[in-house]
Write a protein that holds these residues in place. Structure first.
Motif, mmCIF file in Angstrom:
data_model
loop_
_atom_site.group_PDB
_atom_site.id
_atom_site.type_symbol
_atom_site.label_atom_id
_atom_site.label_comp_id
_atom_site.label_asym_id
_atom_site.label_seq_id
_atom_site.Cartn_x
_atom_site.Cartn_y
_atom_site.Cartn_z
ATOM 1 N N SER A 47 -38.343 110.900 8.587
ATOM 2 C CA SER A 47 -36.929 110.914 8.206
ATOM 3 C C SER A 47 -36.762 111.387 6.767
ATOM 4 O O SER A 47 -35.894 112.201 6.458
ATOM 5 N N PRO A 327 -26.948 101.370 12.016
ATOM 6 C CA PRO A 327 -27.168 102.819 12.038
ATOM 7 C C PRO A 327 -28.646 103.164 12.104
ATOM 8 O O PRO A 327 -29.502 102.392 11.678
ATOM 9 N N ASP A 331 -29.975 108.620 9.827
ATOM 10 C CA ASP A 331 -28.551 108.845 9.561
ATOM 11 C C ASP A 331 -28.106 108.090 8.310
ATOM 12 O O ASP A 331 -27.319 108.595 7.509
ATOM 13 N N TRP A 332 -28.637 106.890 8.133
ATOM 14 C CA TRP A 332 -28.189 106.050 7.020
ATOM 15 C C TRP A 332 -28.603 106.621 5.668
ATOM 16 O O TRP A 332 -27.863 106.516 4.680
ATOM 17 N N ARG A 334 -29.000 109.760 4.869
ATOM 18 C CA ARG A 334 -28.524 111.134 4.628
ATOM 19 C C ARG A 334 -27.768 111.270 3.306
ATOM 20 O O ARG A 334 -28.033 112.200 2.530
#
Length: 809
Positions: A47, A327, A331-332, A334
């Motif tokens: 990530s 989340p 995504d969190w 980003r």
């Protein structure tokens, strides 16, 4: 040997005796089960890379076997997220799984729980099991103050406190909301910061009293670790002989638990994993029993350990696959990284590849990054200079020093203009910090090209830049390279002082790669100056760092240096084994300079074994590679070595050819000491050929250089050879003043034996010239000196000569 127990229930109670006091050491694996579902290291790495690296580099980096989570976070912190805000994601995870609830119950029963995890799930499990008015009893032990104040865990229980020991720190104390970011140990630097020499991967000294007191006399259960990715857990386990038993729970999706005792016999080859090797090493010591349990961890706790150690008909919390509303990690995070530019991404990827020693990938990312900088609407000059420097590093590794120097000078010019144009002190400080890197790199290229004086000038200018910028990181490589230049000039005292100063800075900053390099360099000087035991300790500590860091380049260098240590100890077999391993690594890395050096060392081993042919073959292979690299210092060393072998084999013509080329190299880099040595060797060949006039000319040139560098012992040796040249030419008038000069130097040095030899030679000359009185005077002084030195053999020789000397008329 691992032996299965008779039945499951008996095996569990044998491994986990009821009524014992337990300590649990907990790793990240326990938090991955639902409903906690903390992202695993691979998920976090991928990530982070998806935002911080170019898209096409994400998969190669994620799948790289040597990429450690701590290494990645090191560069994330340096380039993108200095506060490590991505860890705030853990604040969202408040749902403990059955393992956390189990541990919470154990804490309340006065068993010890120590964790390296950054989540707060054990604390949340404790809160869930206690009424709100008792939440104040929960005590996360995180800060230095916490550890110092809680050394006796028994006293905490007496005051009704429930400690959870977090030895890798935490971003905050979830019970008080106090921020404790400085306690986090999640990067390579933080793992090494503040550690004592020789104990880089042990836990910090201020944590040891609590941890050791908490483990003493208990059954230690370890779970949630792979056994291959925890720097300080292994050293901790190797230091705890006072536990009653060690039980390692290894998560595995087996249908039923497999419980085995680790014994001393590993001859069946089943100890292949790093975990098994560690457990075997602990078991062989015989200080406590070691047991390994392979099982589905959550299921084993629910069905076996909960009833055994917690008791009661407690129904574990219902497990869920996920938590509504939470989340996804990717995504969190980003918003934290969406501002990353394409040049930044390429620089980030290039840095990580470089640390992994993936040189081709590093060069690719540098080139793509520079192209991206050039194509940006607003040029990122700082990123450009860093990419230029990194590209120069690659050129140097491949031996292209002139090309590297050009890149470094280009970067330096850009940063010089940045300093001049800086709008404020912060911008100016940043530019000066990068200038220090430029100056350091320029000096390394100049050093490789033999220009030591200019190299030191640039390095000292770099230290001044560091002092101005108040940035400490650049001090370490500058000091290391200052030490290197002094070492090349044989000023070992100055070199060692610079290396030790650099090591102190590396320890303070937790810079493990630099610490490894400096320990290696210190070991080399210790070996050179006769401190053999200290040298071995320095090399071995550096080698441990290289292994843990997964650095094949450093492993190659240290294998080579440990081989040198073994050679000096007379263990040629071990030396050869280390050198062959080093050569394999150098070949894999395409490091031509190191390949050359290792081949040269293999040549030395062959010579020591009496195989001059094999030695010559390896020296010539080393020379062939070094000609492509172009390092004049190493070229002259290899040429000298080959000349010596040819001289030993009686091929004097080839010996002179190689000595002569080596002399030219020494003259190119203005190394007067090496010039003097090589002229004396060429003179020695002329002497063997009885070309007295040529030998005299070369010896005289050599003496002038030795006097220039104030190398008095070697000057005396060459003067003695000059005396022989004059004697052989029947030129006693020319020989006597040279012998007197040699005696005068040795008298000044206070070397009685050498002075006695000079006076004996002078007496022989006077006797040959018919001056019996002068001869007798020289002989008498020589004999007295030999007697004072306790050298009766030499004194007897002079006494016999005096008896044969006819008395003066």
């Amino acid at each position: 040997m691992m032996t299965p127990s008779e039945d499951a229930r008996g095996a569990v109670e044998t491994a986990f005796p009821p009524g014992e006091e337990y300590a649990f050491l907990i790793g990240a694996g326990v938090s991955m089960n639902p409903p906690s579902s903390v992202p695993g290291a691979r998920t976090i790495v991928k990530s982070l890379l998806s935002y911080c690296a170019p898209a096409r580099e994400v998969e190669p980096l994620t799948s790289h076997p040597a990429l450690r989570y701590e290494l990645l976070v090191e560069w994330i912190k340096a380039l993108y997220d200095p506060e490590l805000r991505f860890l705030e994601y853990l604040d969202l995870i408040k749902e403990p799984n059955i393992i956390h609830h189990f541990l919470a119950r154990l804490v309340q029963k006065r068993h010890v729980v120590i964790t390296t995890n950054f989540d707060y799930l054990i604390e949340h499990a404790l809160k869930a099991s206690l009424p709100p008015e008792k939440h104040g009893r929960i005590l996360p032990v995180i800060t230095r103050q916490d550890f110092v104040g809680c050394q006796d865990i028994g006293k905490l229980w007496e005051t009704d406190l429930l400690p959870v020991v977090k030895i890798h720190g935490s971003r905050k104390n979830v019970m008080t909301d106090e921020l404790t970011i400085d306690t986090l140990i999640t990067t390579i630097s933080s793992l090494g910061k503040g550690k004592e020499e020789g104990s880089t991967f042990a836990i910090e000294p201020h944590k040891k009293p609590l941890v050791y007191n908490a483990l003493a006399g208990r059954v230690l259960v370890v779970m949630g670790y792979s056994g291959s990715d925890d720097f300080d857990i292994t050293p901790l386990l190797m230091e705890v002989p006072f536990v009653k038993k060690l039980v390692w729970i290894e998560h595995d999706a087996v249908p039923s638990p497999v419980i085995a005792r680790i014994g001393e016999d590993a001859g069946d080859g089943r100890y292949s994993s790093r975990t098994d090797q560690l457990l075997r090493a602990l078991g062989q010591r015989g200080e406590f029993e070691v047991v390994k349990v392979r099982c589905s961890t959550a299921g084993f706790i629910k069905e076996a350990l909960w009833p055994l150690l917690v008791g009661g008909d407690v129904v574990p919390p219902e497990l869920a696959d996920g938590v509504p509303g939470r989340p996804d990690f990717r995504d969190w995070i980003r918003p934290l990284f969406e501002g990353a530019t394409v040049p930044q991404q390429y620089f980030f990827a290039a840095q990580v590849y470089y640390v992994l020693k993936e040189l081709e990938a590093t060069a690719r990312c540098c080139q793509d990054g520079l192209a991206a900088v050039a194509g940006s609407p607003v040029e990122d000059a700082a990123i450009r200079t860093q990419l230029l420097n990194l590209q120069g590093n690659i050129e140097q590794i491949h031996g292209r020093n002139q090309e590297a120097l050009a890149l470094y000078l280009e970067a330096h010019e850009v940063n010089r203009r940045r300093v001049e144009a800086a709008a404020g002190e912060g911008e100016r400080r940043d530019a000066r910090a990068l200038m220090a890197t430029d100056l350091n790199n320029i000096a390394t290229a100049l050093t490789a090209l033999g220009n030591y004086r200019e190299a030191l000038r640039y390095l000292r200018e770099g230290l001044e830049q560091e002092g101005t910028s108040e940035v400490v990181e650049g001090e370490i490589p500058l000091l290391n390279n200052i030490g290197h230049v002094h070492e090349l000039r044989n000023d070992y005292q100055a070199a060692l002082a610079a290396y030790r100063r650099g090591l102190g800075a590396a320890n303070r900053e937790g810079d493990l790669p630099s610490k490894m390099t400096l320990l290696n360099n210190i070991g080399r000087i210790q070996l050179e100056t006769g401190q053999r035991d200290a040298a071995r300790a320095s090399y071995e500590e550096a080698a441990r760092l290289a292994s843990e860091l997964g650095d094949p380049h450093a492993q190659m260098i240290l294998a080579n240096n440990l081989a040198r240590w073994a050679m000096e100890a007379g263990d040629d077999e071990s030396a050869g084994r280390e050198l062959r391993r080093a050569l394999d690594l150098a070949t894999m890395l395409d490091d031509k300079a190191k390949m050359s050096g290792i081949l040269s060392n293999l040549g030395s081993i062959a010579l020591q074994a009496g195989d001059a042919g094999a030695g010559l073959e390896r020296f010539e292979a080393a020379l062939g590679i070094m000609r492509k690299v172009g390092d004049p210092q190493m070229l002259l060393i290899y040429l000298n070595n080959i000349g010596q072998v040819h001289e030993r084999l009686g091929d004097l013509q080839r010996a002179v050819q190689h000595y002569g080329e080596a002399y030219e190299r020494a003259r190119d880099i203005q190394d007067a000491a090496k010039q003097a040595l090589l002229l004396s060797k060429i003179g020695g060949v002329a002497f063997k050929n009885q070309d007295w006039a040529k030998a005299t000319e070369l010896y005289e040139a050599s003496t002038n250089l030795y006097e220039q560098v104030r190398d008095w012992p070697n000057l005396v040796s060459v003067l003695s050879n000059l005396v022989q040249c004059h004697k052989n030419q029947k030129d006693l008038a020319g020989a006597i003043p040279i012998a007197e000069r040699a005696a005068s130097i040795d008298e000044r040095l206070g070397d009685k034996v050498s002075l006695g030899m000079d006076l004996k030679q002078l007496g022989d000359l006077h006797a040959m010239a018919g001056d019996r009185a002068a001869a007798a005077a020289s002989y008498n002084r020589a004999m007295a000196l030999f007697e004072e030195a306790g050298n009766e053999e030499y004194a007897g020789v002079v006494r016999k000569v005096m008896q044969d000397l006819e008395p003066a008329p």
